[in-house]
Write a protein that holds these residues in place. Sequence first.
Motif, PDB file in Angstrom:
ATOM      1  N   LEU A 191      21.882 138.127  34.373  1.00  0.00           N
ATOM      2  CA  LEU A 191      23.144 137.583  33.889  1.00  0.00           C
ATOM      3  C   LEU A 191      23.941 136.921  35.009  1.00  0.00           C
ATOM      4  O   LEU A 191      24.805 136.104  34.766  1.00  0.00           O
ATOM      5  CB  LEU A 191      23.970 138.696  33.238  1.00  0.00           C
ATOM      6  CG  LEU A 191      25.253 138.282  32.540  1.00  0.00           C
ATOM      7  CD1 LEU A 191      24.972 137.217  31.480  1.00  0.00           C
ATOM      8  CD2 LEU A 191      25.930 139.457  31.916  1.00  0.00           C
ATOM      9  N   ARG A 192      23.653 137.259  36.235  1.00  0.00           N
ATOM     10  CA  ARG A 192      24.382 136.690  37.367  1.00  0.00           C
ATOM     11  C   ARG A 192      23.973 135.243  37.645  1.00  0.00           C
ATOM     12  O   ARG A 192      24.679 134.533  38.344  1.00  0.00           O
ATOM     13  CB  ARG A 192      24.151 137.532  38.615  1.00  0.00           C
ATOM     14  CG  ARG A 192      24.622 138.951  38.461  1.00  0.00           C
ATOM     15  CD  ARG A 192      25.545 139.298  39.584  1.00  0.00           C
ATOM     16  NE  ARG A 192      25.874 140.715  39.543  1.00  0.00           N
ATOM     17  CZ  ARG A 192      27.044 141.163  39.127  1.00  0.00           C
ATOM     18  NH1 ARG A 192      27.959 140.341  38.722  1.00  0.00           N
ATOM     19  NH2 ARG A 192      27.298 142.449  39.116  1.00  0.00           N
TER      20      ARG A 192
ATOM     21  N   ASN B  11      22.319 131.442  32.848  1.00  0.00           N
ATOM     22  CA  ASN B  11      22.347 132.577  31.919  1.00  0.00           C
ATOM     23  C   ASN B  11      23.781 132.928  31.522  1.00  0.00           C
ATOM     24  O   ASN B  11      24.039 133.308  30.385  1.00  0.00           O
ATOM     25  CB  ASN B  11      21.667 133.800  32.519  1.00  0.00           C
ATOM     26  CG  ASN B  11      20.155 133.700  32.471  1.00  0.00           C
ATOM     27  OD1 ASN B  11      19.606 132.885  31.739  1.00  0.00           O
ATOM     28  ND2 ASN B  11      19.485 134.512  33.249  1.00  0.00           N
ATOM     29  N   GLN B  12      24.703 132.804  32.462  1.00  0.00           N
ATOM     30  CA  GLN B  12      26.108 133.076  32.149  1.00  0.00           C
ATOM     31  C   GLN B  12      26.631 132.069  31.135  1.00  0.00           C
ATOM     32  O   GLN B  12      27.342 132.434  30.203  1.00  0.00           O
ATOM     33  CB  GLN B  12      26.966 133.012  33.422  1.00  0.00           C
ATOM     34  CG  GLN B  12      26.821 134.212  34.315  1.00  0.00           C
ATOM     35  CD  GLN B  12      27.690 134.104  35.550  1.00  0.00           C
ATOM     36  OE1 GLN B  12      28.000 133.023  36.027  1.00  0.00           O
ATOM     37  NE2 GLN B  12      28.083 135.253  36.079  1.00  0.00           N
TER      38      GLN B  12
ATOM     39  N   GLY C 155      35.084 146.528  32.486  1.00  0.00           N
ATOM     40  CA  GLY C 155      33.822 145.869  32.191  1.00  0.00           C
ATOM     41  C   GLY C 155      32.988 145.619  33.434  1.00  0.00           C
ATOM     42  O   GLY C 155      33.100 146.330  34.441  1.00  0.00           O
ATOM     43  N   LEU C 156      32.164 144.579  33.375  1.00  0.00           N
ATOM     44  CA  LEU C 156      31.269 144.200  34.461  1.00  0.00           C
ATOM     45  C   LEU C 156      32.057 143.961  35.741  1.00  0.00           C
ATOM     46  O   LEU C 156      33.122 143.352  35.721  1.00  0.00           O
ATOM     47  CB  LEU C 156      30.501 142.937  34.063  1.00  0.00           C
ATOM     48  CG  LEU C 156      29.443 142.441  35.035  1.00  0.00           C
ATOM     49  CD1 LEU C 156      28.302 143.448  35.165  1.00  0.00           C
ATOM     50  CD2 LEU C 156      28.892 141.096  34.574  1.00  0.00           C
ATOM     51  N   ASP C 157      31.543 144.453  36.841  1.00  0.00           N
ATOM     52  CA  ASP C 157      32.188 144.326  38.157  1.00  0.00           C
ATOM     53  C   ASP C 157      33.580 144.963  38.189  1.00  0.00           C
ATOM     54  O   ASP C 157      34.461 144.519  38.913  1.00  0.00           O
ATOM     55  CB  ASP C 157      32.284 142.854  38.580  1.00  0.00           C
ATOM     56  CG  ASP C 157      30.926 142.222  38.791  1.00  0.00           C
ATOM     57  OD1 ASP C 157      29.986 142.949  39.185  1.00  0.00           O
ATOM     58  OD2 ASP C 157      30.787 141.008  38.556  1.00  0.00           O
TER      59      ASP C 157
END
Length: 96
Positions: A6-7, A11-12, A57-59
Amino acid sequence: IRNIPLRLGYNQVIKRSFDIVFSLGFILIFSPFFLLIAILIKLTSKGPIFYTQERVGLDNKVFGMIKFRSMVVQEKSKSDTLWTVKDDPRVTKIGA
C-alpha cells in the motif's frame, strides 16, 4: 521493516480511488435507509443523532469517525468507566 504494498504510489491511488467510488455508491444506494434511521433515533430518544469518536489509523494518524447513536447520552466521566453488558439498559430501542 518490511515493504507494505500500500505504500507504493500507484497502489495508494488505486485504493483511494476505489474507496471513494465505492463509498459514494454505497451512500447513494443506502441514503433512504440512513434517513429513516436518523428520523427514528430522533423520535425515540433525546440527544444527537450521531456519535463521534476519534480513532487511530495507519501510521498512527488520528481520524474522526461518525456513527449512529445507539445508546442514551451520558456524562463523559460515567461512560468511560462502564462496560457494556448483556441487555444493557443504556441501549436505545433503535440501537437494540
